[in-house]
Design an enzyme around this catalytic site. Structure first.
Site, PDB file in Angstrom:
ATOM      1  N   ASP A  97       2.169  -6.905   2.761  1.00 25.27           N
ATOM      2  CA  ASP A  97       0.979  -6.105   3.077  1.00 25.27           C
ATOM      3  C   ASP A  97       1.424  -4.808   3.773  1.00 25.27           C
ATOM      4  OD1 ASP A  97      -1.594  -5.208   3.319  1.00 25.27           O
ATOM      5  OD2 ASP A  97      -2.264  -6.753   4.717  1.00 25.27           O
ATOM      6  N   HIS A 143       0.870  -1.179   0.000  1.00 25.97           N
ATOM      7  CA  HIS A 143       0.000   0.000   0.000  1.00 25.97           C
ATOM      8  C   HIS A 143       0.909   1.231   0.000  1.00 25.97           C
ATOM      9  CE1 HIS A 143      -3.712  -2.292   0.862  1.00 25.97           C
ATOM     10  NE2 HIS A 143      -2.915  -3.077   1.570  1.00 25.97           N
TER      11      HIS A 143
END
Ligand code: NCD
Ligand code: ZN
Length: 433
Positions: A307, A61
């Site tokens: 992640d 992200h």
């Protein structure tokens, strides 16, 4: 020319594991041999260092656009380089959502100024709202057709199985990877941590494991029935690992990833009531960790992805209201070496398979000449990570290149340190004490 002297080269594809010199010219590996005497412009003494293909992190992200106080593409690529990661895939839960050509073009332009190789996913549905499926045929062509290589609503599940099935077919037709964030929002119901002893003791609403398990089963059913492919993001339960193992045995087109925090830490960390240990899916139990490690060993879990989910210290301040997510780019290799290699659970070849080869293969970018590493072999692009497998260090988040500090490995003593990261034959990071 760049010459790497006396590195222990570990290459999963060729099966090479031995001390070699590596000669790089114009971004390409041109020689791997015992004693190269070529007069290169730069020579790096790699005695004591291990050389592996640069890592590829398929779940990042980067918060660009719209979340630049947390991270941006440049700081994210600096963090990647410091972690030995030479390429990554961006997640689309940005502001605006990556569901349009303009945002993809913006990102692709910015990616050109970054140190590592960057690809993006696009959302499955417009605005990640779960309703209208994005026109993947068009989005795939954005930025010269070599940038948007996956579809996911990550951060959220796709609520409707019908929408997910249709999207799987479209992704299959366009040959982009479908990635699923498996969560049943009705069951999750705003839970903060794993539903279990700790959540009961702390009086917190728990995120029940069936939330993940049910949607993992659903995606496998869809992939089986539609004869399509699906990649399951951040697997965290032993039941999901078992389900994926049996689906693979039946020939279902399912692949999956696990994140370092899910094979190292348990829900016990939450007793500290520190939001830096809160992420989605949450830290679970020892039995889940064991199942994930077994999955990494036997190939049920195809790859490791962090992640990487940056949030600022302010946002993480209040335990109950903080957003979910932890950063991971700067610790993934060291954590995996410490917990899995130095303990004899995985070999160095496993590391290369899980962190370098398989992510690229799953995304269909392995070994594309001039673009990606994945193997230390003659003719391959020189994307290489050099690390000292035995150096011990303590994670100090103040030293991170990432804009954020929300690491669940903060303060931890790790064994294994990235020393140099090479992309296209250029040294893009060197550790300086
Ligand atoms: C992710 C984020 O912050 O974008 N957080 C996380 O805990 N993994 C989104 C998500 O997958 O929930
Ligand atoms: Zn997710």
């Amino acid at each position: 020319m760049l010459l790497l002297k006396n590195a222990r080269v570990v290459d999963y594809i060729s099966g090479l594991d031995g001390e070699k010199d590596i000669l790089i010219n114009a971004g390409e590996i041109i020689s791997i041999s015992e004693n190269i005497t070529e007069n290169a412009e730069r020579i790096i003494d790699c005695k004591g260092l291990t050389a592996i293909p640069g890592l590829f992190d398929m779940h990042v992200h980067a918060r660009d656009p719209g979340g630049l106080h947390k991270e941006d593409l440049l700081t994210c690529s600096e963090a990647a380089a410091a972690g030995g990661v030479t390429g990554f895939l961006c997640m689309p839960n940005t502001v605006p959502v990556i569901d349009n050509e303009e945002t993809l073009n913006y990102l692709a332009e910015k990616a050109k100024t970054c140190k590592v190789k960057i690809y993006s996913s696009c959302a499955i549905t417009k605005g990640q709202e779960g309703k209208e499926i994005c026109d993947i045929g068009r989005l795939k062509k954005a930025a010269n057709g070599n940038f948007c290589i996956a579809m996911t609503d990550d951060g959220r599940p796709v609520k409707s199985a019908r929408v997910m099935g249709e999207a799987m077919i479209k992704a299959g037709d366009e040959k982009v990877l479908m990635i699923s964030h498996c969560e049943d929002m009705d069951i999750a119901g705003g839970g903060l941590i794993n539903a279990g002893i700790v959540s009961i003791k702390l009086g917190l609403w728990g995120l029940h494991r069936s939330s993940e398990n049910i949607i993992t089963s659903r995606e496998i059913s869809l992939a089986r029935d539609l004869r399509e492919k699906v990649h399951i993001a951040h697997v965290s339960t032993k039941e999901a690992v078992a389900e994926i193992r049996s689906a693979k045995a039946q020939g279902v087109g399912v692949t999956c990833e696990a994140a370092p925090h899910h094979y190292t830490l348990t829900e016990d960390k939450l007793y500290e009531k520190d939001a830096d240990y809160r992420m989605n899916p949450p830290l679970r139990l020892r039995a889940d960790i064991d199942a994930i490690i077994e999955g990494l060993r036997d190939g049920t879990i195809d790859c490791i992805a962090t992640d990487h989910a940056p949030h600022t210290p302010d946002e993480k301040y209040y335990f109950h209201t903080a957003p979910n997510g932890v950063i991971g780019l700067e610790t993934s290799l060291a954590v995996t070496l410490t917990f899995l290699v130095h303990t004899g659970k995985l070999s160095m070849f496993d590391i290369v398979r899980l962190m370098c080869v398989n992510p690229r293969k799953i995304l269909g970018i392995f070994g594309i000449k001039g673009e990606n590493g994945g193997s230390i072999a003659i003719g391959h692009t020189a994307d290489i990570t050099l690390f000292d497998p035995y150096e011990e260090w303590t994670v100090d988040t103040a030293q991170f290149k990432s804009k954020s500090r929300n690491s669940c490995f903060k303060g931890m003593k790790l064994k294994g340190r990235v020393k140099h990261t090479i992309v296209n034959g250029n040294v893009v990071y060197s550790f300086a004490p």
